[in-house]
Design an enzyme around this catalytic site. Structure first.
Site, short mmCIF file in Angstrom:
data_model
loop_
_atom_site.label_atom_id
_atom_site.label_comp_id
_atom_site.label_asym_id
_atom_site.label_seq_id
_atom_site.Cartn_x
_atom_site.Cartn_y
_atom_site.Cartn_z
N ASP A 84 0.72 -1.37 -0.16
CA ASP A 84 -0.19 -0.02 -0.06
C ASP A 84 0.86 1.13 0.13
O ASP A 84 1.94 1.39 0.74
CB ASP A 84 -0.97 -0.16 1.16
N ASN B 187 -10.88 -2.76 -5.40
CA ASN B 187 -10.04 -1.89 -6.36
C ASN B 187 -10.66 -1.40 -7.68
O ASN B 187 -10.40 -0.65 -8.45
CB ASN B 187 -8.55 -1.98 -6.46
C1 IPE Z 1 -5.51 -2.90 -0.19
O1 IPE Z 1 -4.98 -1.37 -0.57
C2 IPE Z 1 -5.56 -3.56 -1.77
C3 IPE Z 1 -4.02 -3.59 -2.10
C4 IPE Z 1 -2.90 -3.42 -1.75
C5 IPE Z 1 -3.90 -4.30 -3.73
P1 IPE Z 1 -6.14 -0.25 -0.64
O2 IPE Z 1 -5.22 0.87 -0.77
O3 IPE Z 1 -7.31 -0.86 -1.75
O4 IPE Z 1 -6.74 -0.35 0.56
P2 IPE Z 1 -7.95 0.39 1.33
O5 IPE Z 1 -9.09 0.39 0.60
O6 IPE Z 1 -7.43 1.82 1.61
O7 IPE Z 1 -8.14 -0.35 2.63
C1 IPE Z 2 -1.43 0.25 -3.32
O1 IPE Z 2 -1.20 1.43 -3.26
C2 IPE Z 2 -1.56 -0.28 -4.79
C3 IPE Z 2 -3.09 -0.83 -5.07
C4 IPE Z 2 -3.90 -0.84 -4.16
C5 IPE Z 2 -3.12 -1.17 -6.50
P1 IPE Z 2 -2.50 2.64 -3.49
O2 IPE Z 2 -2.91 3.03 -4.94
O3 IPE Z 2 -3.79 2.32 -2.70
O4 IPE Z 2 -1.84 4.04 -2.78
P2 IPE Z 2 -2.50 4.91 -1.59
O5 IPE Z 2 -3.15 4.10 -0.60
O6 IPE Z 2 -3.46 5.38 -2.47
O7 IPE Z 2 -1.47 5.77 -1.15
MG MG Z 3 -4.15 2.35 -0.57
#
Ligand code: IPE
Ligand code: IPE
Ligand code: MG
Length: 246
Positions: free
Chosen positions: A18, A66
């Site tokens: 993340d 996502n």
């Molecule tokens: C969790 O990350 C999913 C992945 C790392 C692929 P998100 O960034 O989508 O999680 P939430 O929704 O903030 O909890």
């Molecule tokens: C994790 O990074 C990757 C995926 C969930 C695909 P994020 O895209 O969730 O990054 P933040 O949480 O917005 O910083």
């Molecule tokens: Mg995230």
């Protein structure tokens, strides 16, 4: 910083990657630049884990939830995913890594599915680390699907009600051949599981770090692994009962 006890590594390491978006936004860059940078971290972590001798590495790359992100970001992520799988297959071969995916793959674009199938087939005979990408993955969806499939087998008379136990139920999940994670890392500060491997992490050691995924380097990985090695996994028992203490 080396890993303190090479003999006490997690057999299965799972990571919620993340913070790509925030990494980019903090630098006034597009979110996708953070995802691109995140791919480099994936490459390094995969290689390091495989060299260390970790048996199973499971990476949360795209959640079922996502799909709700802006279309442009989803599209860019799918393109990146396909590119990663294609370009990394030769390195997986070099490192004897077997590639695997879990999740609702029918939701993925056809070209991504094709890249996945090719990488799975190409690496199928490797017997080093099993690298699993969780794609379009949601744990509640996985458990619900398992229950539905089990119910169908019950209705068709393929199993009997009294055969249902934890082991049988687990065999209906996406992960029948994978031991439960010993250690779960989540980067970028959020203290939540976000629908990842809920059944499988019942007794997993959890580790949260504020470091954004693109900044999660070898040193950060070693730091996490050393933290894991300092823990005592009791599984409900007392310290005195544990073999390692005798
Ligand atoms: C969790 O990350 C999913 C992945 C790392 C692929 P998100 O960034 O989508 O999680 P939430 O929704 O903030 O909890
Ligand atoms: C994790 O990074 C990757 C995926 C969930 C695909 P994020 O895209 O969730 O990054 P933040 O949480 O917005 O910083
Ligand atoms: Mg995230």
């Amino acid at each position: 910083m080396p890993v303190a006890k090479p003999e006490k590594l997690p057999r299965h390491l799972a990571i919620i990657m993340d913070g790509n978006g925030r990494w980019a936004q903090e630098r006034m860059l597009q979110r996708i630049v953070g995802h691109q940078k995140g791919v480099e971290t994936v490459r390094n972590v995969v290689e390091t884990c495989s060299v260390l001798g970790i048996g199973y590495l499971t990476l949360y790359a795209f959640s079922a939830e996502n799909w709700l992100r802006p279309k442009t970001e989803v599209k860019a992520l799918m393109a990146l995913l396909k590119k990663y799988i294609r370009t990394e297959t030769p390195r997986m071969m070099q490192n004897n890594i077997r590639f695997n995916v879990i999740g609702e793959l029918t939701e993925l674009p056809a070209d991504v599915n094709q890249a996945v199938d090719e990488a799975v087939a190409k690496t199928a005979a490797n017997n080093g680390m099993l690298l699993t990408l969780a794609l379009s993955y949601g744990s509640r969806q996985e458990i619900t699907r398992a229950a539905a499939r089990l119910a169908a087998d019950l209705a068709a008379g393929r199993i009997t009600g009294d055969a249902i136990n934890e082991e049988l139920f687990s065999s209906y999940l996406y992960t029948p051949a994978i031991p439960a994670p010993d250690f779960l890392i989540r980067t970028s500060g959020e203290m939540r599981i976000s629908n990842f491997l809920l059944w499988q992490i019942a007794y997993t050691e959890l580790y949260f770090t504020d470091v954004r995924w693109p900044d999660f380097n070898k040193n950060e990985l070693y730091k996490a692994l050393n933290d894991y090695q300092a823990r005592e996994r009791r599984f409900g028992k007392t310290s005195e009962q544990l073999d390692t203490r005798r």
